[in-house]
Design a protein around this motif. Structure first.
Motif, PDB file in Angstrom:
ATOM      1  N   ILE A 278      91.903  13.368 -19.380  1.00 55.47           N
ATOM      2  CA  ILE A 278      92.974  12.779 -20.190  1.00 55.47           C
ATOM      3  C   ILE A 278      92.994  13.399 -21.587  1.00 55.47           C
ATOM      4  O   ILE A 278      94.061  13.738 -22.112  1.00 55.47           O
ATOM      5  N   VAL A 279      91.819  13.559 -22.186  1.00 53.18           N
ATOM      6  CA  VAL A 279      91.741  14.185 -23.514  1.00 53.18           C
ATOM      7  C   VAL A 279      92.274  15.617 -23.456  1.00 53.18           C
ATOM      8  O   VAL A 279      93.035  16.046 -24.336  1.00 53.18           O
ATOM      9  N   LEU A 280      91.901  16.362 -22.416  1.00 54.10           N
ATOM     10  CA  LEU A 280      92.387  17.740 -22.286  1.00 54.10           C
ATOM     11  C   LEU A 280      93.899  17.789 -22.076  1.00 54.10           C
ATOM     12  O   LEU A 280      94.578  18.667 -22.627  1.00 54.10           O
ATOM     13  N   PHE A 281      94.441  16.863 -21.293  1.00 58.85           N
ATOM     14  CA  PHE A 281      95.893  16.810 -21.120  1.00 58.85           C
ATOM     15  C   PHE A 281      96.579  16.522 -22.459  1.00 58.85           C
ATOM     16  O   PHE A 281      97.600  17.130 -22.790  1.00 58.85           O
ATOM     17  N   ALA A 282      96.035  15.587 -23.231  1.00 61.26           N
ATOM     18  CA  ALA A 282      96.634  15.246 -24.531  1.00 61.26           C
ATOM     19  C   ALA A 282      96.583  16.443 -25.480  1.00 61.26           C
ATOM     20  O   ALA A 282      97.564  16.754 -26.170  1.00 61.26           O
ATOM     21  N   LEU A 283      95.450  17.141 -25.503  1.00 59.65           N
ATOM     22  CA  LEU A 283      95.320  18.319 -26.361  1.00 59.65           C
ATOM     23  C   LEU A 283      96.272  19.430 -25.914  1.00 59.65           C
ATOM     24  O   LEU A 283      96.925  20.076 -26.740  1.00 59.65           O
ATOM     25  N   ALA A 284      96.365  19.632 -24.615  1.00 64.56           N
ATOM     26  CA  ALA A 284      97.293  20.638 -24.087  1.00 64.56           C
ATOM     27  C   ALA A 284      98.729  20.312 -24.491  1.00 64.56           C
ATOM     28  O   ALA A 284      99.491  21.197 -24.899  1.00 64.56           O
ATOM     29  N   ALA A 285      99.098  19.042 -24.383  1.00 62.63           N
ATOM     30  CA  ALA A 285     100.458  18.640 -24.761  1.00 62.63           C
ATOM     31  C   ALA A 285     100.701  18.876 -26.241  1.00 62.63           C
ATOM     32  O   ALA A 285     101.746  19.400 -26.631  1.00 62.63           O
ATOM     33  N   LEU A 286      99.746  18.518 -27.070  1.00 62.25           N
ATOM     34  CA  LEU A 286      99.882  18.739 -28.510  1.00 62.25           C
ATOM     35  C   LEU A 286     100.086  20.222 -28.815  1.00 62.25           C
ATOM     36  O   LEU A 286     100.964  20.595 -29.595  1.00 62.25           O
ATOM     37  N   LEU A 287      99.297  21.070 -28.165  1.00 56.47           N
ATOM     38  CA  LEU A 287      99.405  22.511 -28.405  1.00 56.47           C
ATOM     39  C   LEU A 287     100.707  23.094 -27.861  1.00 56.47           C
ATOM     40  O   LEU A 287     101.371  23.880 -28.538  1.00 56.47           O
ATOM     41  N   GLU A 288     101.086  22.714 -26.641  1.00 60.14           N
ATOM     42  CA  GLU A 288     102.296  23.302 -26.074  1.00 60.14           C
ATOM     43  C   GLU A 288     103.554  22.788 -26.769  1.00 60.14           C
ATOM     44  O   GLU A 288     104.431  23.564 -27.147  1.00 60.14           O
ATOM     45  N   ILE A 289     103.655  21.491 -26.922  1.00 58.93           N
ATOM     46  CA  ILE A 289     104.852  20.924 -27.543  1.00 58.93           C
ATOM     47  C   ILE A 289     104.904  21.322 -29.019  1.00 58.93           C
ATOM     48  O   ILE A 289     105.956  21.725 -29.524  1.00 58.93           O
ATOM     49  N   GLY A 290     103.768  21.245 -29.682  1.00 60.72           N
ATOM     50  CA  GLY A 290     103.724  21.667 -31.082  1.00 60.72           C
ATOM     51  C   GLY A 290     104.035  23.145 -31.246  1.00 60.72           C
ATOM     52  O   GLY A 290     104.753  23.545 -32.166  1.00 60.72           O
ATOM     53  N   GLY A 291     103.517  23.962 -30.341  1.00 63.60           N
ATOM     54  CA  GLY A 291     103.800  25.399 -30.406  1.00 63.60           C
ATOM     55  C   GLY A 291     105.269  25.699 -30.198  1.00 63.60           C
ATOM     56  O   GLY A 291     105.881  26.492 -30.925  1.00 63.60           O
ATOM     57  N   ALA A 292     105.864  25.050 -29.207  1.00 61.29           N
ATOM     58  CA  ALA A 292     107.293  25.249 -28.957  1.00 61.29           C
ATOM     59  C   ALA A 292     108.114  24.763 -30.144  1.00 61.29           C
ATOM     60  O   ALA A 292     109.100  25.394 -30.540  1.00 61.29           O
ATOM     61  N   TRP A 293     107.702  23.652 -30.747  1.00 60.61           N
ATOM     62  CA  TRP A 293     108.406  23.124 -31.915  1.00 60.61           C
ATOM     63  C   TRP A 293     108.318  24.091 -33.092  1.00 60.61           C
ATOM     64  O   TRP A 293     109.307  24.311 -33.804  1.00 60.61           O
ATOM     65  N   LEU A 294     107.141  24.688 -33.285  1.00 65.10           N
ATOM     66  CA  LEU A 294     106.990  25.662 -34.369  1.00 65.10           C
ATOM     67  C   LEU A 294     107.893  26.878 -34.154  1.00 65.10           C
ATOM     68  O   LEU A 294     108.526  27.367 -35.101  1.00 65.10           O
ATOM     69  N   VAL A 295     107.956  27.371 -32.923  1.00 62.23           N
ATOM     70  CA  VAL A 295     108.858  28.494 -32.630  1.00 62.23           C
ATOM     71  C   VAL A 295     110.300  28.066 -32.887  1.00 62.23           C
ATOM     72  O   VAL A 295     111.085  28.796 -33.498  1.00 62.23           O
ATOM     73  N   TRP A 296     110.662  26.880 -32.425  1.00 61.06           N
ATOM     74  CA  TRP A 296     112.010  26.340 -32.650  1.00 61.06           C
ATOM     75  C   TRP A 296     112.321  26.325 -34.152  1.00 61.06           C
ATOM     76  O   TRP A 296     113.392  26.745 -34.585  1.00 61.06           O
ATOM     77  N   GLN A 297     111.380  25.804 -34.928  1.00 64.93           N
ATOM     78  CA  GLN A 297     111.589  25.740 -36.375  1.00 64.93           C
ATOM     79  C   GLN A 297     111.746  27.135 -36.986  1.00 64.93           C
ATOM     80  O   GLN A 297     112.584  27.350 -37.847  1.00 64.93           O
ATOM     81  N   GLY A 298     110.918  28.060 -36.521  1.00 66.51           N
ATOM     82  CA  GLY A 298     110.992  29.417 -37.045  1.00 66.51           C
ATOM     83  C   GLY A 298     112.314  30.096 -36.750  1.00 66.51           C
ATOM     84  O   GLY A 298     112.882  30.780 -37.610  1.00 66.51           O
ATOM     85  N   VAL A 299     112.829  29.890 -35.537  1.00 66.64           N
ATOM     86  CA  VAL A 299     114.061  30.564 -35.120  1.00 66.64           C
ATOM     87  C   VAL A 299     115.295  29.743 -35.491  1.00 66.64           C
ATOM     88  O   VAL A 299     116.177  30.230 -36.197  1.00 66.64           O
ATOM     89  N   ARG A 300     115.366  28.519 -35.003  1.00 65.19           N
ATOM     90  CA  ARG A 300     116.585  27.710 -35.158  1.00 65.19           C
ATOM     91  C   ARG A 300     116.777  27.169 -36.569  1.00 65.19           C
ATOM     92  O   ARG A 300     117.894  26.965 -37.003  1.00 65.19           O
ATOM     93  N   GLU A 301     115.667  26.891 -37.245  1.00 65.82           N
ATOM     94  CA  GLU A 301     115.755  26.345 -38.609  1.00 65.82           C
ATOM     95  C   GLU A 301     115.464  27.411 -39.665  1.00 65.82           C
ATOM     96  O   GLU A 301     115.305  27.088 -40.838  1.00 65.82           O
ATOM     97  N   HIS A 302     115.349  28.659 -39.221  1.00 66.12           N
ATOM     98  CA  HIS A 302     115.192  29.822 -40.118  1.00 66.12           C
ATOM     99  C   HIS A 302     113.982  29.692 -41.046  1.00 66.12           C
ATOM    100  O   HIS A 302     114.050  30.059 -42.217  1.00 66.12           O
TER     101      HIS A 302
ATOM    102  N   ILE B 179     106.897  31.073 -36.360  1.00 68.34           N
ATOM    103  CA  ILE B 179     106.954  31.602 -34.994  1.00 68.34           C
ATOM    104  C   ILE B 179     105.565  32.047 -34.544  1.00 68.34           C
ATOM    105  O   ILE B 179     105.124  31.725 -33.441  1.00 68.34           O
ATOM    106  N   GLY B 180     104.865  32.772 -35.400  1.00 70.94           N
ATOM    107  CA  GLY B 180     103.519  33.240 -35.071  1.00 70.94           C
ATOM    108  C   GLY B 180     102.554  32.097 -34.819  1.00 70.94           C
ATOM    109  O   GLY B 180     101.765  32.129 -33.866  1.00 70.94           O
ATOM    110  N   ALA B 181     102.623  31.056 -35.650  1.00 74.14           N
ATOM    111  CA  ALA B 181     101.762  29.886 -35.446  1.00 74.14           C
ATOM    112  C   ALA B 181     102.092  29.221 -34.108  1.00 74.14           C
ATOM    113  O   ALA B 181     101.184  28.778 -33.389  1.00 74.14           O
TER     114      ALA B 181
END
Length: 111
Positions: A7-31, A37-39
């Motif tokens: 469960i802890v690993l699933f939560a950490l994986a979700a934080l990393l994947e969703i957070g990573g996708a959000w960071l890319v989104w912010q880098g591209v869509r929010e300029h 994007i790199g983060a």
């Protein structure tokens, strides 16, 4: 103990994947630029690493179950970070997904 670790690993994986996708989104869509994007790319790579640490050895099972965690985690991320307000159908769907995770990952197996 193994269920708790999983469960802890699933939560950490979700934080990393969703957070990573959000960071890319912010880098591209929010300029916000290449640093965001790199983060995001680094976080997405770490998600892949964390997924390999699950106690179960079956890749397909891990990723199938993680899909349900991703659904619920994405709604939670949207609530916390972006002020998203899920409706009852969003919540119901997330609970169904998490029930699926429990069946896939933690049901007793005869092997």
């Amino acid at each position: 103990m193994l269920v708790g670790r999983s469960i802890v690993l699933f939560a950490l994986a979700a934080l990393l994947e969703i957070g990573g996708a959000w960071l890319v989104w912010q880098g591209v869509r929010e300029h916000r630029g290449w640093a965001w994007i790199g983060a995001g790319v680094v976080a997405l790579g770490l998600y892949g690493l964390v997924a390999t640490l699950q106690p179960d050895a079956d890749f397909g099972r891990i990723l199938a179950a993680y899909g349900g965690v991703f659904v619920a985690g994405s709604l939670a991320w949207g609530m916390v970070v972006d002020g998203f307000r899920p409706d009852r159908w969003d919540v119901t769907g997330a609970l169904v997904c998490l029930a699926g995770v429990a069946v896939i990952m933690y049901a007793p197996r005869g092997h």
